[in-house]
Design a protein around this motif. Structure first.
Motif, PDB file in Angstrom:
ATOM      1  N   UNK A 140       0.796  -1.228   0.000  1.00  0.00           N
ATOM      2  CA  UNK A 140       0.000   0.000   0.000  1.00  0.00           C
ATOM      3  C   UNK A 140       0.824   1.271   0.000  1.00  0.00           C
ATOM      4  N   UNK A 141       2.135   1.134  -0.144  1.00  0.00           N
ATOM      5  CA  UNK A 141       2.969   2.332  -0.179  1.00  0.00           C
ATOM      6  C   UNK A 141       2.926   2.962  -1.561  1.00  0.00           C
ATOM      7  N   UNK A 142       3.286   4.244  -1.591  1.00  0.00           N
ATOM      8  CA  UNK A 142       3.218   5.018  -2.827  1.00  0.00           C
ATOM      9  C   UNK A 142       4.631   5.285  -3.337  1.00  0.00           C
ATOM     10  N   UNK A 143       4.855   4.946  -4.591  1.00  0.00           N
ATOM     11  CA  UNK A 143       6.157   5.187  -5.217  1.00  0.00           C
ATOM     12  C   UNK A 143       6.231   6.650  -5.649  1.00  0.00           C
ATOM     13  N   UNK A 144       7.191   7.393  -5.125  1.00  0.00           N
ATOM     14  CA  UNK A 144       7.313   8.812  -5.481  1.00  0.00           C
ATOM     15  C   UNK A 144       8.655   9.158  -6.132  1.00  0.00           C
ATOM     16  N   UNK A 145       9.540   8.158  -6.243  1.00  0.00           N
ATOM     17  CA  UNK A 145      10.806   8.380  -6.932  1.00  0.00           C
ATOM     18  C   UNK A 145      11.381   7.044  -7.357  1.00  0.00           C
ATOM     19  N   UNK A 146      11.972   7.004  -8.546  1.00  0.00           N
ATOM     20  CA  UNK A 146      12.508   5.737  -9.064  1.00  0.00           C
ATOM     21  C   UNK A 146      13.555   6.017 -10.130  1.00  0.00           C
ATOM     22  N   UNK A 147      14.738   5.446  -9.964  1.00  0.00           N
ATOM     23  CA  UNK A 147      15.717   5.547 -11.049  1.00  0.00           C
ATOM     24  C   UNK A 147      16.757   4.440 -10.943  1.00  0.00           C
ATOM     25  N   UNK A 148      17.296   4.085 -12.103  1.00  0.00           N
ATOM     26  CA  UNK A 148      18.435   3.167 -12.147  1.00  0.00           C
ATOM     27  C   UNK A 148      19.681   4.004 -12.374  1.00  0.00           C
ATOM     28  N   UNK A 149      20.726   3.678 -11.648  1.00  0.00           N
ATOM     29  CA  UNK A 149      21.967   4.412 -11.832  1.00  0.00           C
ATOM     30  C   UNK A 149      23.159   3.575 -11.398  1.00  0.00           C
ATOM     31  N   UNK A 150      24.298   3.946 -11.945  1.00  0.00           N
ATOM     32  CA  UNK A 150      25.570   3.430 -11.449  1.00  0.00           C
ATOM     33  C   UNK A 150      26.010   4.384 -10.338  1.00  0.00           C
ATOM     34  N   UNK A 151      26.034   3.916  -9.113  1.00  0.00           N
ATOM     35  CA  UNK A 151      26.367   4.801  -7.994  1.00  0.00           C
ATOM     36  C   UNK A 151      27.828   5.213  -8.054  1.00  0.00           C
ATOM     37  N   UNK A 152      28.093   6.483  -7.792  1.00  0.00           N
ATOM     38  CA  UNK A 152      29.484   6.966  -7.762  1.00  0.00           C
ATOM     39  C   UNK A 152      30.124   6.606  -6.423  1.00  0.00           C
ATOM     40  N   UNK A 153      31.449   6.554  -6.430  1.00  0.00           N
ATOM     41  CA  UNK A 153      32.186   6.283  -5.189  1.00  0.00           C
ATOM     42  C   UNK A 153      31.848   7.332  -4.126  1.00  0.00           C
ATOM     43  N   UNK A 154      31.663   8.584  -4.547  1.00  0.00           N
ATOM     44  CA  UNK A 154      31.410   9.639  -3.552  1.00  0.00           C
ATOM     45  C   UNK A 154      30.010   9.510  -2.951  1.00  0.00           C
ATOM     46  N   UNK A 155      29.037   9.151  -3.758  1.00  0.00           N
ATOM     47  CA  UNK A 155      27.698   8.901  -3.201  1.00  0.00           C
ATOM     48  C   UNK A 155      27.737   7.744  -2.212  1.00  0.00           C
ATOM     49  N   UNK A 156      28.456   6.686  -2.590  1.00  0.00           N
ATOM     50  CA  UNK A 156      28.520   5.506  -1.711  1.00  0.00           C
ATOM     51  C   UNK A 156      29.284   5.817  -0.427  1.00  0.00           C
ATOM     52  N   UNK A 157      30.352   6.607  -0.551  1.00  0.00           N
ATOM     53  CA  UNK A 157      31.119   6.976   0.642  1.00  0.00           C
ATOM     54  C   UNK A 157      30.248   7.796   1.600  1.00  0.00           C
ATOM     55  N   UNK A 158      29.441   8.671   1.039  1.00  0.00           N
ATOM     56  CA  UNK A 158      28.531   9.474   1.855  1.00  0.00           C
ATOM     57  C   UNK A 158      27.440   8.580   2.468  1.00  0.00           C
ATOM     58  N   UNK A 159      26.867   7.724   1.632  1.00  0.00           N
ATOM     59  CA  UNK A 159      25.784   6.835   2.077  1.00  0.00           C
ATOM     60  C   UNK A 159      26.218   5.936   3.233  1.00  0.00           C
ATOM     61  N   UNK A 160      27.436   5.411   3.136  1.00  0.00           N
ATOM     62  CA  UNK A 160      27.928   4.475   4.166  1.00  0.00           C
ATOM     63  C   UNK A 160      28.991   5.106   5.069  1.00  0.00           C
ATOM     64  N   UNK A 161      28.904   6.422   5.230  1.00  0.00           N
ATOM     65  CA  UNK A 161      29.879   7.163   6.036  1.00  0.00           C
ATOM     66  C   UNK A 161      30.072   6.554   7.431  1.00  0.00           C
ATOM     67  N   UNK A 162      28.967   6.178   8.065  1.00  0.00           N
ATOM     68  CA  UNK A 162      29.034   5.648   9.440  1.00  0.00           C
ATOM     69  C   UNK A 162      29.774   4.311   9.527  1.00  0.00           C
ATOM     70  N   UNK A 163      29.939   3.638   8.399  1.00  0.00           N
ATOM     71  CA  UNK A 163      30.579   2.311   8.400  1.00  0.00           C
ATOM     72  C   UNK A 163      32.028   2.368   7.917  1.00  0.00           C
ATOM     73  N   UNK A 164      32.548   3.595   7.725  1.00  0.00           N
ATOM     74  CA  UNK A 164      33.841   3.739   7.033  1.00  0.00           C
ATOM     75  C   UNK A 164      35.001   3.066   7.750  1.00  0.00           C
ATOM     76  N   UNK A 165      34.880   2.845   9.053  1.00  0.00           N
ATOM     77  CA  UNK A 165      35.985   2.200   9.787  1.00  0.00           C
ATOM     78  C   UNK A 165      35.805   0.683   9.944  1.00  0.00           C
ATOM     79  N   UNK A 166      34.717   0.150   9.413  1.00  0.00           N
ATOM     80  CA  UNK A 166      34.478  -1.298   9.537  1.00  0.00           C
ATOM     81  C   UNK A 166      35.410  -2.064   8.593  1.00  0.00           C
ATOM     82  N   UNK A 167      35.817  -3.258   9.003  1.00  0.00           N
ATOM     83  CA  UNK A 167      36.730  -4.041   8.145  1.00  0.00           C
ATOM     84  C   UNK A 167      36.116  -4.385   6.782  1.00  0.00           C
TER      85      UNK A 167
END
Ligand code: GDP
Ligand code: MG
Length: 161
Positions: A40-67
């Protein structure tokens, strides 16, 4: 009614869900979208993309020190992802339950990870883990112009007499 207006007023919560590269490779995009639609959720955004390293680094910033961080970034950059924004009542919390435990071995059957993944390193899908994180992740992955506000129509999309 009061019930109706409270449901509508609470319906603005949004979350980021992303099908990870393994999910795209395994043709699971449609199944995952279907689960959120039928809930019952509403889709309000959708795209396919190749994620950049900088987006991924930002997205997983909190995990940057994990092995596992370098292999996580390599995995997430290994192919396209499908990023989505879903809207609805308690969508952040509900999405976490629908996605299942981070550790695939702990993920319950019926969840995306519990149905499609056997290991934490290839767990098919991402979902934001709090409302605050969802807001941050949505603005990281989407421009505001890519998010669509739309209302439920009457029957006019089914027929016109
Ligand atoms: P999530 O919110 O359930 O996705 O889990 P986390 O935010 O804790 O971790 C983010 C992602 O990092 C997970 O979905 C996994 O893809 C990956 N990850 C987390 N822990 C591990 C781990 O111990 N080993 C590996 N290989 N990947 C991990
Ligand atoms: Mg997380």
């Amino acid at each position: 009614s009061a019930f109706y207006s409270s449901v509508v007023a609470g319906a603005q919560e949004r979350t980021l869900v992303a099908v990870k590269p393994d999910g795209v490779q395994r043709r699971l995009v449609g199944d995952i979208i279907k689960r959120f639609e039928q809930r019952g959720f509403k889709l309000v955004g959708l795209k396919m993309l190749q994620a950049s390293e900088s987006t991924l680094a930002d997205h997983y910033h909190d995990l940057r020190r994990k092995p596992f961080y370098p292999s996580l970034i390599r995995y997430m950059a290994s192919g396209p992802v499908v990023a989505m924004v879903w809207e609805g009542h308690n969508v952040v919390r509900s999405s976490r339950f629908m996605v299942g435990d981070t550790d695939s071995a702990q993920a319950k059957p019926g969840t995306v990870r519990g149905d499609f993944s056997v290991h934490i390193s290839r767990n098919v899908v991402h979902a934001s883990d709090s409302v605050e994180v969802a807001e941050r992740e949505i603005s990281l992955w989407f421009h505001s112009a890519e998010l669509v506000n739309w209302e439920n129509s009457d029957q006019s999309d089914l027929y016109q007499v």
